[in-house]
Motif scaffolding. Structure first.
Motif, PDB file in Angstrom:
ATOM      1  N   LEU A 219       0.992  -1.490  -0.068  1.00 21.40           N
ATOM      2  CA  LEU A 219      -0.019  -0.140  -0.002  1.00 21.40           C
ATOM      3  C   LEU A 219       0.724   1.273  -0.006  1.00 21.40           C
ATOM      4  O   LEU A 219       0.393   2.216  -0.674  1.00 21.40           O
ATOM      5  N   GLU A 220       2.106   1.312   0.611  1.00 18.45           N
ATOM      6  CA  GLU A 220       2.970   2.500   0.550  1.00 18.45           C
ATOM      7  C   GLU A 220       3.397   2.663  -0.933  1.00 18.45           C
ATOM      8  O   GLU A 220       3.774   3.885  -1.221  1.00 18.45           O
ATOM      9  N   ARG A 221       3.303   1.735  -1.726  1.00 17.48           N
ATOM     10  CA  ARG A 221       3.696   1.695  -2.979  1.00 17.48           C
ATOM     11  C   ARG A 221       2.769   1.813  -3.843  1.00 17.48           C
ATOM     12  O   ARG A 221       2.892   1.765  -5.329  1.00 17.48           O
ATOM     13  N   ASP A 222       1.355   1.980  -3.272  1.00 20.07           N
ATOM     14  CA  ASP A 222       0.341   1.840  -4.212  1.00 20.07           C
ATOM     15  C   ASP A 222      -0.013   0.804  -5.027  1.00 20.07           C
ATOM     16  O   ASP A 222      -0.437   0.800  -6.239  1.00 20.07           O
ATOM     17  N   LYS A 223       0.410  -0.381  -4.525  1.00 21.13           N
ATOM     18  CA  LYS A 223       0.109  -1.613  -5.282  1.00 21.13           C
ATOM     19  C   LYS A 223      -1.163  -2.294  -4.472  1.00 21.13           C
ATOM     20  O   LYS A 223      -1.199  -2.733  -3.289  1.00 21.13           O
ATOM     21  N   ILE A 224      -2.098  -2.511  -5.127  1.00 19.62           N
ATOM     22  CA  ILE A 224      -3.488  -2.935  -5.008  1.00 19.62           C
ATOM     23  C   ILE A 224      -3.754  -4.175  -5.438  1.00 19.62           C
ATOM     24  O   ILE A 224      -3.425  -4.397  -6.612  1.00 19.62           O
ATOM     25  N   SER A 225      -4.286  -5.331  -4.481  1.00 18.55           N
ATOM     26  CA  SER A 225      -4.671  -6.648  -4.855  1.00 18.55           C
ATOM     27  C   SER A 225      -5.891  -6.635  -5.889  1.00 18.55           C
ATOM     28  O   SER A 225      -6.863  -5.886  -5.726  1.00 18.55           O
ATOM     29  N   VAL A 226      -5.558  -7.626  -6.770  1.00 18.58           N
ATOM     30  CA  VAL A 226      -6.766  -7.755  -8.008  1.00 18.58           C
ATOM     31  C   VAL A 226      -8.186  -8.370  -6.823  1.00 18.58           C
ATOM     32  O   VAL A 226      -9.108  -8.308  -7.409  1.00 18.58           O
ATOM     33  N   LEU A 227      -7.589  -8.877  -5.596  1.00 16.98           N
ATOM     34  CA  LEU A 227      -8.865  -9.551  -4.992  1.00 16.98           C
ATOM     35  C   LEU A 227      -9.260  -8.545  -3.789  1.00 16.98           C
ATOM     36  O   LEU A 227     -10.179  -8.859  -3.155  1.00 16.98           O
ATOM     37  N   SER A 228      -8.959  -7.222  -3.911  1.00 17.89           N
ATOM     38  CA  SER A 228      -9.763  -6.336  -3.293  1.00 17.89           C
ATOM     39  C   SER A 228     -11.004  -5.916  -4.092  1.00 17.89           C
ATOM     40  O   SER A 228     -10.996  -5.892  -5.232  1.00 17.89           O
ATOM     41  N   SER A 229     -11.602  -5.005  -3.248  1.00 17.96           N
ATOM     42  CA  SER A 229     -12.905  -4.615  -3.902  1.00 17.96           C
ATOM     43  C   SER A 229     -12.815  -3.597  -5.096  1.00 17.96           C
ATOM     44  O   SER A 229     -13.281  -3.565  -6.208  1.00 17.96           O
ATOM     45  N   LEU A 230     -11.697  -2.708  -4.756  1.00 17.21           N
ATOM     46  CA  LEU A 230     -11.346  -1.854  -5.961  1.00 17.21           C
ATOM     47  C   LEU A 230     -10.569  -2.693  -7.398  1.00 17.21           C
ATOM     48  O   LEU A 230     -11.175  -2.363  -8.196  1.00 17.21           O
ATOM     49  N   GLY A 231      -9.794  -3.502  -6.738  1.00 12.74           N
ATOM     50  CA  GLY A 231      -9.036  -4.199  -7.967  1.00 12.74           C
ATOM     51  C   GLY A 231     -10.057  -5.249  -8.728  1.00 12.74           C
ATOM     52  O   GLY A 231      -9.897  -5.075  -9.728  1.00 12.74           O
ATOM     53  N   CYS A 232     -10.963  -5.882  -8.130  1.00 10.16           N
ATOM     54  CA  CYS A 232     -11.999  -6.803  -8.637  1.00 10.16           C
ATOM     55  C   CYS A 232     -12.729  -5.969  -9.597  1.00 10.16           C
ATOM     56  O   CYS A 232     -13.294  -6.526 -10.578  1.00 10.16           O
ATOM     57  N   SER A 233     -13.043  -4.472  -9.328  1.00 15.96           N
ATOM     58  CA  SER A 233     -13.989  -3.598  -9.999  1.00 15.96           C
ATOM     59  C   SER A 233     -13.276  -3.131 -11.280  1.00 15.96           C
ATOM     60  O   SER A 233     -14.275  -2.817 -12.090  1.00 15.96           O
ATOM     61  N   VAL A 234     -12.184  -3.107 -11.219  1.00 20.42           N
ATOM     62  CA  VAL A 234     -11.226  -2.216 -12.227  1.00 20.42           C
ATOM     63  C   VAL A 234     -10.652  -3.498 -13.371  1.00 20.42           C
ATOM     64  O   VAL A 234     -10.517  -3.080 -14.402  1.00 20.42           O
ATOM     65  N   MET A 235     -10.417  -4.793 -12.987  1.00 20.17           N
ATOM     66  CA  MET A 235      -9.759  -5.491 -13.689  1.00 20.17           C
ATOM     67  C   MET A 235     -10.684  -6.028 -15.080  1.00 20.17           C
ATOM     68  O   MET A 235     -11.574  -6.181 -14.906  1.00 20.17           O
ATOM     69  N   GLY A 236     -10.023  -5.743 -16.199  1.00 19.86           N
ATOM     70  CA  GLY A 236     -10.738  -6.236 -17.361  1.00 19.86           C
ATOM     71  C   GLY A 236     -11.636  -5.217 -18.035  1.00 19.86           C
ATOM     72  O   GLY A 236     -12.053  -5.244 -19.140  1.00 19.86           O
ATOM     73  N   LEU A 237     -11.444  -3.778 -17.379  1.00 28.49           N
ATOM     74  CA  LEU A 237     -11.884  -2.635 -18.022  1.00 28.49           C
ATOM     75  C   LEU A 237     -11.101  -2.207 -19.079  1.00 28.49           C
ATOM     76  O   LEU A 237     -10.110  -2.300 -18.841  1.00 28.49           O
ATOM     77  N   SER A 238     -11.625  -1.200 -19.941  1.00 27.49           N
ATOM     78  CA  SER A 238     -10.959  -0.351 -20.783  1.00 27.49           C
ATOM     79  C   SER A 238     -10.854   0.940 -20.190  1.00 27.49           C
ATOM     80  O   SER A 238     -11.554   1.677 -19.605  1.00 27.49           O
ATOM     81  N   LYS A 239      -9.690   1.775 -20.797  1.00 25.69           N
ATOM     82  CA  LYS A 239      -9.654   3.241 -20.623  1.00 25.69           C
ATOM     83  C   LYS A 239     -10.867   3.987 -20.862  1.00 25.69           C
ATOM     84  O   LYS A 239     -11.487   3.570 -21.902  1.00 25.69           O
TER      85      LYS A 239
END
Length: 120
Positions: A96-116
């Motif tokens: 988190l100090e380096r802004d690395k968020i898990s794909v298993l977090s609510s935010l990570g799972c919400s954005v994976m696979g989206l497009s710009k």
């Protein structure tokens, strides 16, 4: 069965797009870990499983460059104008100090696979 997928605006590609290796790595995490339920909320796991089931899976060579994948640097802006930037990573690489968020977090799972430009 009720859909758990978050209500979304129309997506640029009509659906989430996942690169095959990303899909397999995330699926492996979902299948195996003792303690996975303690790491993340059940609703996030259910949403991620649903997203994986419905996503279009593509080989690396066919992946559009603007799709959010593992290790992508992601910028999001809330409806109130708050901006955040992070890198999407696997659970054992979270920093988190380096802004690395898990794909298993609510935010990570919400954005994976989206497009710009996609809106959730």
């Amino acid at each position: 069965m009720k859909s758990l997928m978050m209500e979304r605006y129309p997506l640029r590609y009509g659906n989430l797009i996942l690169e095959r290796n990303d899909f397999l790595m995330v699926k492996k995490y979902l299948q195996g870990g003792p303690g996975l339920e303690e790491y993340t909320h059940d609703n996030v796991l259910a949403l991620l499983r649903e997203n994986l089931q419905k996503a279009i899976i593509m080989d690396e060579t066919n992946m559009p460059s603007e799709i959010i994948r593992l290790y992508s640097i992601v910028s999001v802006v809330s409806s109130s104008g708050i901006e955040a930037c992070f890198q999407l990573v696997l659970p054992d690489e979270v920093d988190l100090e380096r802004d690395k968020i898990s794909v298993l977090s609510s935010l990570g799972c919400s954005v994976m696979g989206l497009s710009k430009g996609d809106i959730i």
